[in-house]
Design an enzyme around this catalytic site. Structure first.
Site: not given
Lengths: 455, 455
Positions: A10-11, A21, A38, A42, A79, A280, A302, A431
């Protein structure tokens, strides 16, 4: 400019995309030790339960596609070391060969690992955690012929898997060390409703139970020995939590926070020059408490990745923090929370007050109106909104986003009580339950605390 | 203290209940000219469609229950005059006898009436409007043996009834004078999607059509003569709008605003001492534009009623205004809006910019992910959020409440882009469609307007 990213989920992938970009001239290289990048981790329980077709469907972007976007992705590359002075990393390829790679900016997006207690390390077949696609595939293989599952842990993953495995036709025993399922997610009153949903769906929940050992027959798990006796089962899933992967960071002199995760600035910079951290494995700030927290969540990862990507590539972005939103379902019960529970607020020494409202998720007279329960929590005196817990039909609990929005801007309960929410009978009561709760809490927050003001 | 309330539906009954709670000693009397009080008028189309069991189910509180709470309710009593100087009203009973009643505080909660064009006033059977329970019962009776319905008007009621009548097995022709259905609710691009949903469900929609006359056979409607030719039908529902009931107010010297509805302070006071007004007959303030508006909606009416009730009984409450939220469904399409459309913002001379995002309402890989389309509109330069339109599966469009919450506090688009919304695959994409739209709009709002800045 060479931007190197360790970890491609994710990150890591958010950072890679965003860095490219921000600065199309930058060289962006992602090292991922696994076979996939990627993917939506979840979604793993839902593949097992059958609501997602296959594990492949969870993959948002393939390495080929990333290469097409100018991001160099290297799978099965781990790594193993960082030389922060030389600005190089050591990479071990699938073949076992190691080599060195330079970086100008380095992102640690190493995620978390599932906690595996010693008792689970038997080497027997049929024992699993669920963090990544290979874990999921292994569970899938184990389920063939399996009849009786044991889930250890009553958090998000355990509760999602309880549903998934029941839907696969297994009998399910869920063992929880603490006094209740959802113990770290909800206040006790709301934990009980989750318990009821599990009861209704014939999940055999046993709380206050410690697992002591796994029993094995013919090389495969046959049960667990617990403080409450022997529990039989032919597949065992350990979902007792996660731990941030910080060893690599530590080896590079990167500072770890009190939460156990990597400490960063709001630009996702660690204390070591040119090394960033996101996802994470990384701390964030809770905007409600203004404290550092470690809450590994998909959207947060993300977001952090994007911020890191922009900054590494020479831009300027800030991570605004989180408010502690979470949502999940188990069977027909949707559960959502944001901010603090009453219990959490108490533990922080806040003078908090909660109200509970039970209503229907749409007009009571309209077909299929389902119960919904809302707890709202505010600070006494100031009336500042602190949090909410919502339980109801899964289609109704995304209402929590209204609360998250208010918490983000440190709003008062009054800011909710007066909002012109959208009403028609198929969508809410006139309501809405949130408005009813807000009105009630607005009053309650103005009353002195009886417990402390009474003699 | 004698509080007299004219009209016993949403605003009137909210006021009565709240006044009694504020001041239990006050005498509270409600005069209702009809047979029912306290019913959910918004639910009427759903009784006809079958999603609500019966008209009786719409009644929230009976006169007996209100009397039990100390509120005197008089059904079939029409208030025909007000003497503001003497502080009395003239009441005509069902028998036709009239008498006078004193008041200390008077609330006008007279609501709206459906507009009935001249061409509809033929006296023939099978011609209806839908505002109250007797209207609904009359439609129900007309449907027996009916095969072909004509609905005139493509607003909320017309669109809800199109679904209801198709579900009852009738063929449905919907005639709209304007160029599109939902013309005053959505921007043109979004109107088209509503049109598509009607097409898919075989509603014969004809826009740009004026009804000129009703054709009658054997005392019953047989069709309508329109600018586009003759349309046959054996039941005709006229849903061309509503008009505030202000005649009684005017006779008492109560001021009417430019909107045509009764002008009030934020305490719901009219310009005449001791006379209050609340509900569909009354103006409110739009917090986004800070202009007076007349938007008759169920929640707004209830809210105004409460404010009036508190103030009439000697308390202090203020109506904070609305932001223009609305939600409805037609067939399987949910439609929600809040704030301003791009078209409305343009008409007000605001420098507004919109972005559109299409996504799925939950993770694309999760079962039954359905399309959702979001338009977000902001003010160029300042980035102030102005409004949103959302179309999707009915279970997904209540997301509009997040927008309503932000509009209420005059937030910027950035306040949405950074919120920690709750994510799990069954509930949203990791980047919820609202976050994607907010990120895009945050950028777009910073760009100069090309149309005006280019030569």
């Amino acid at each position: 400019m060479r931007i190197v990213i360790v970890g491609g989920v994710a990150a890591g992938m958010s950072a890679a995309t965003r860095a490219k970009r921000q600065n199309p001239q930058a060289e962006v290289v992602v090292f991922e030790r696994g076979d996939y990048i990627s993917y939506g981790a979840c979604g793993l329980p839902y593949v097992i339960g059958g609501d997602v077709e296959s594990f492949e469907k969870l993959v948002a972007r393939t390495p080929e596609r990333m290469r097409g976007e100018g991001v160099d992705v290297r799978l099965r590359h781990e790594v193993t070391g960082v030389d922060a002075k030389a600005q190089t990393i050591t990479v071990r390829e699938a073949s076992g060969a190691a080599h060195s790679e330079p970086y100008d900016r380095l992102l640690l997006a190493t995620g978390v690992s599932a906690v595996r207690p010693d008792w689970a390390e038997t080497g027997a077949a049929g024992i699993h955690v669920l963090r990544d696609i290979p874990d999921g595939e292994a569970i899938e293989a184990s389920l063939k012929g399996a009849k009786r599952a044991i889930i250890v842990g009553g958090g998000y993953i355990g509760l999602e898997l309880a549903e998934a495995l029941r839907r696969r036709g297994l009998s399910v025993v869920l063992l929880e060390r603490g006094p209740s399922v959802a113990g770290r997610i909800l206040d006790p009153e709301y934990q009980r409703r989750v318990q009821q949903e599990l009861d209704k769906n014939e999940v055999d929940v046993r709380c206050g139970v410690n697992v002591e050992a796994v029993t094995v027959m013919d090389g495969r798990v046959s049960g667990v020995q617990t403080s409450g006796g022997l529990v039989r089962g032919d597949v065992l899933i350990v979902a007792v939590g996660v731990r941030p992967n910080v060893a690599l960071a530590q080896s590079a002199g990167v500072g770890i926070g009190k939460t156990g995760a990597i400490r960063v600035s709001n630009r996702q910079e660690t204390n070591v020059q040119h090394i960033y951290s996101a996802g994470d494995n990384t701390e964030s700030v809770n905007r409600v408490t203004r404290r550092k927290v470690h809450v590994p969540m998909g959207l947060t990862a993300n977001r952090m990745g994007r911020v890191a990507g922009v900054n590494m590539a020479g831009g300027e972005a800030h991570f605004p923090g989180i408010v502690g939103s979470a949502i999940f379902k188990t069977f027909d019960l949707g559960v959502a929370r944001s901010g603090l529970t009453q219990h959490e607020a108490d533990a922080l020494g806040l003078d908090a007050v909660s109200v509970d409202v039970e209503s229907t998720d749409h007009a009571g007279y309209y077909v299929d109106a389902a119960p919904i329960a809302v707890r709202l929590t505010a600070e006494r005196g100031t009336g500042r909104l602190l949090g909410s817990q919502i339980l109801g039909h899964p289609s109704s609990v995304k209402r929590i986003d209204v609360i998250a929005t208010l918490l983000h801007s440190r709003s008062k309960i009054r800011d909710l009580a007066e909002v012109d929410l959208a009403y028609a009978p198929p969508f809410s009561s006139v309501w809405d339950v949130l408005l009813v709760a807000a009105g009630k809490l607005h009053k309650a927050a103005q009353q002195p605390n009886k417990e402390t003001s009474m003699p």
